[in-house]
Design an enzyme around this catalytic site. Structure first.
Site, PDB file in Angstrom:
ATOM      1  N   ASP A  21       0.036  21.206  30.683  1.00 47.78           N
ATOM      2  CA  ASP A  21      -1.166  22.043  30.684  1.00 47.78           C
ATOM      3  C   ASP A  21      -1.233  22.919  29.429  1.00 47.78           C
ATOM      4  O   ASP A  21      -0.202  23.265  28.848  1.00 47.78           O
ATOM      5  CB  ASP A  21      -1.163  22.920  31.943  1.00 47.78           C
ATOM      6  N   ARG A  25      -6.420  25.562  25.556  1.00 45.38           N
ATOM      7  CA  ARG A  25      -6.129  26.891  24.992  1.00 45.38           C
ATOM      8  C   ARG A  25      -5.443  26.781  23.639  1.00 45.38           C
ATOM      9  O   ARG A  25      -5.672  27.588  22.747  1.00 45.38           O
ATOM     10  CB  ARG A  25      -5.269  27.697  25.981  1.00 45.38           C
ATOM     11  N   TRP A  26      -4.610  25.769  23.482  1.00 43.98           N
ATOM     12  CA  TRP A  26      -3.941  25.539  22.194  1.00 43.98           C
ATOM     13  C   TRP A  26      -4.993  25.329  21.104  1.00 43.98           C
ATOM     14  O   TRP A  26      -4.906  25.904  20.015  1.00 43.98           O
ATOM     15  CB  TRP A  26      -3.043  24.312  22.306  1.00 43.98           C
ATOM     16  N   SER A  66      -5.919  14.308  36.398  1.00 41.43           N
ATOM     17  CA  SER A  66      -5.921  14.460  37.855  1.00 41.43           C
ATOM     18  C   SER A  66      -7.231  13.963  38.448  1.00 41.43           C
ATOM     19  O   SER A  66      -8.243  13.830  37.744  1.00 41.43           O
ATOM     20  CB  SER A  66      -5.709  15.935  38.225  1.00 41.43           C
ATOM     21  N   GLU A  68      -9.095  15.629  40.093  1.00 42.02           N
ATOM     22  CA  GLU A  68     -10.055  16.737  39.940  1.00 42.02           C
ATOM     23  C   GLU A  68     -10.615  16.811  38.515  1.00 42.02           C
ATOM     24  O   GLU A  68     -11.695  17.367  38.296  1.00 42.02           O
ATOM     25  CB  GLU A  68      -9.387  18.082  40.268  1.00 42.02           C
ATOM     26  N   ASN A  69      -9.890  16.252  37.557  1.00 38.48           N
ATOM     27  CA  ASN A  69     -10.325  16.354  36.159  1.00 38.48           C
ATOM     28  C   ASN A  69     -11.635  15.596  35.875  1.00 38.48           C
ATOM     29  O   ASN A  69     -12.287  15.830  34.855  1.00 38.48           O
ATOM     30  CB  ASN A  69      -9.227  15.886  35.187  1.00 38.48           C
ATOM     31  N   TRP A  70     -12.049  14.704  36.808  1.00 37.95           N
ATOM     32  CA  TRP A  70     -13.346  14.036  36.639  1.00 37.95           C
ATOM     33  C   TRP A  70     -14.493  15.034  36.623  1.00 37.95           C
ATOM     34  O   TRP A  70     -15.575  14.747  36.115  1.00 37.95           O
ATOM     35  CB  TRP A  70     -13.597  13.036  37.785  1.00 37.95           C
ATOM     36  N   ARG A 185       5.997  23.142  34.343  1.00 38.93           N
ATOM     37  CA  ARG A 185       4.579  23.343  34.035  1.00 38.93           C
ATOM     38  C   ARG A 185       4.468  24.168  32.771  1.00 38.93           C
ATOM     39  O   ARG A 185       4.983  25.282  32.700  1.00 38.93           O
ATOM     40  CB  ARG A 185       3.838  24.032  35.176  1.00 38.93           C
ATOM     41  N   LEU A 192       0.829  23.897  41.470  1.00 44.88           N
ATOM     42  CA  LEU A 192       1.165  22.482  41.395  1.00 44.88           C
ATOM     43  C   LEU A 192      -0.056  21.623  41.058  1.00 44.88           C
ATOM     44  O   LEU A 192       0.083  20.485  40.609  1.00 44.88           O
ATOM     45  CB  LEU A 192       1.754  22.060  42.755  1.00 44.88           C
ATOM     46  N   GLU A 204      13.086  21.605  41.783  1.00 43.45           N
ATOM     47  CA  GLU A 204      13.207  22.938  41.175  1.00 43.45           C
ATOM     48  C   GLU A 204      11.988  23.138  40.290  1.00 43.45           C
ATOM     49  O   GLU A 204      11.622  22.266  39.506  1.00 43.45           O
ATOM     50  CB  GLU A 204      14.490  23.031  40.338  1.00 43.45           C
TER      51      GLU A 204
HETATM   52  C1  IPE Z   1      -3.375  19.952  35.789  1.00 46.16           C
HETATM   53  O1  IPE Z   1      -3.971  20.778  34.857  1.00 46.16           O
HETATM   54  C2  IPE Z   1      -3.715  18.520  35.501  1.00 46.16           C
HETATM   55  C3  IPE Z   1      -3.088  17.952  34.318  1.00 46.16           C
HETATM   56  C4  IPE Z   1      -2.234  18.539  33.543  1.00 46.16           C
HETATM   57  C5  IPE Z   1      -3.470  16.591  34.034  1.00 46.16           C
HETATM   58  P1  IPE Z   1      -5.402  21.430  35.124  1.00 46.16           P
HETATM   59  O2  IPE Z   1      -5.710  22.273  33.953  1.00 46.16           O
HETATM   60  O3  IPE Z   1      -6.372  20.380  35.485  1.00 46.16           O
HETATM   61  O4  IPE Z   1      -5.119  22.299  36.434  1.00 46.16           O
HETATM   62  P2  IPE Z   1      -5.753  23.662  36.924  1.00 46.16           P
HETATM   63  O5  IPE Z   1      -7.241  23.498  36.835  1.00 46.16           O
HETATM   64  O6  IPE Z   1      -5.252  24.738  36.025  1.00 46.16           O
HETATM   65  O7  IPE Z   1      -5.247  23.837  38.324  1.00 46.16           O
HETATM   66  C1  IPE Z   2      -4.127  19.790  30.161  1.00 42.84           C
HETATM   67  O1  IPE Z   2      -4.707  20.709  29.311  1.00 42.84           O
HETATM   68  C2  IPE Z   2      -4.664  18.399  29.937  1.00 42.84           C
HETATM   69  C3  IPE Z   2      -5.500  17.898  31.049  1.00 42.84           C
HETATM   70  C4  IPE Z   2      -5.751  18.526  32.170  1.00 42.84           C
HETATM   71  C5  IPE Z   2      -6.099  16.587  30.862  1.00 42.84           C
HETATM   72  P1  IPE Z   2      -6.041  21.456  29.692  1.00 42.84           P
HETATM   73  O2  IPE Z   2      -7.187  20.664  29.184  1.00 42.84           O
HETATM   74  O3  IPE Z   2      -6.087  21.753  31.142  1.00 42.84           O
HETATM   75  O4  IPE Z   2      -5.883  22.779  28.851  1.00 42.84           O
HETATM   76  P2  IPE Z   2      -6.264  24.261  29.293  1.00 42.84           P
HETATM   77  O5  IPE Z   2      -5.565  24.524  30.593  1.00 42.84           O
HETATM   78  O6  IPE Z   2      -7.744  24.281  29.441  1.00 42.84           O
HETATM   79  O7  IPE Z   2      -5.761  25.114  28.187  1.00 42.84           O
HETATM   80 MG    MG Z   3      -5.495  23.335  32.275  1.00 41.26          MG
END
Ligand code: IPE
Ligand code: IPE
Ligand code: MG
Length: 240
Positions: A21, A25-26, A66, A68-70, A185, A192, A204
């Site tokens: 994750d 932000r990076w 994930s 949810e990422n859709w 994480r 999670l 852990e």
């Molecule tokens: C979790 O990160 C999913 C992946 C790293 C692929 P998210 O950025 O989607 O999770 P939330 O929204 O912070 O819970």
């Molecule tokens: C994790 O990085 C990658 C995926 C969820 C695909 P994010 O895209 O969630 O990055 P932040 O959390 O917005 O910084």
């Molecule tokens: Mg994220």
């Protein structure tokens, strides 16, 4: 031995799961579009995988996308789909040559036919490799996985008194892999996010504020060193 150094004599985790994750932000902190963060994050997988293999980790599960990422903006979703497709195209020869066995955990349904073929091809081509397993959690949800397992168990005509933890484990996407010993994480959140819901029951947990593209070899070693200092009791009472 410094607390942040891996002790070669102590057990290392067999299986590490990483919630990669912080890509967005990076990028934002550099004034770049989120996509640049995903590109940097994808590139980072190679160095962490190499270090994990050097540490004799048997399985590295990476959370790439994930269920949810859709729900993210369509342009970002398309970009992430293109990135995984490009990564398979560009990296497969090298991963195969280095003995990396690729596994996929997640649903293929919902993914383009082309990408489905690529994923299946990568898994098939590398299935006999044994240096390290790179298990890619892509279109993965821990709850979806349990639903899929239940559905399959019912479809097989299993009787209710035949349902055991072992049977459920054998119907998960991760069938045959050991449960993760440690979940890392990056990006500073303490949740999670639907990752390895069943399998991480006794993992852990390790969270670091470091954003995924910056998580390097040293960071992985520091996490393993912390793992080695943990006392895993599994609900039992420790011998005195
Ligand atoms: C979790 O990160 C999913 C992946 C790293 C692929 P998210 O950025 O989607 O999770 P939330 O929204 O912070 O819970
Ligand atoms: C994790 O990085 C990658 C995926 C969820 C695909 P994010 O895209 O969630 O990055 P932040 O959390 O917005 O910084
Ligand atoms: Mg994220």
């Amino acid at each position: 031995m410094a607390a942040d150094q891996v002790n070669e004599e102590r057990e290392t985790p067999r299986h590490i799961g990483i919630i990669m994750d912080g890509n967005g932000r990076w990028a934002k902190s550099r004034g770049l579009p989120r996509m640049a963060g995903h590109r940097a994050g994808t590139k980072n997988i190679r160095r962490v995988l190499r270090e994990a293999a050097d540490l004799n980790i048997e399985v590295l599960t990476i959370y790439a996308f994930s269920t949810e990422n859709w729900g993210r903006p369509q342009a970002e979703v398309s970009h992430l789909m293109r990135l995984i497709s490009q990564s398979i195209r560009n990296e497969l020869d090298d991963l195969d040559a280095n003995g990396v066995q690729i596994r996929h955990s997640g649903r293929l349904a919902g993914v383009s036919k082309y990408l489905q073929k690529q994923i299946q091809g990568a898994v098939e081509r590398t299935k006999n490799n044994n240096k390290i397993v790179l298990n890619v959690a892509f279109n993965y949800g821990g709850r979806a996985e349990i639903v899929d397992a239940i559905s399959q168990i019912i479809a097989e005509g299993t009787k209710s008194d035949e349902v055991t933890e072992d049977l459920v484990s054998r119907h998960l996407y991760t069938a045959g892999l050991p449960d993760p010993d440690m979940i890392i994480r990056t990006g500073g959140e303490y949740r999670l996010s639907n990752f390895l819901t069943w399998q991480a029951a006794y993992a852990e947990y390790y969270a670091t504020p470091t954003l995924w593209p910056d998580f390097d070899e040293e960071e992985l070693r520091a996490a393993v060193a912390v793992f080695q200092g943990r006392d895993r009791r599994y609900g039992l009472v420790k011998d005195s």
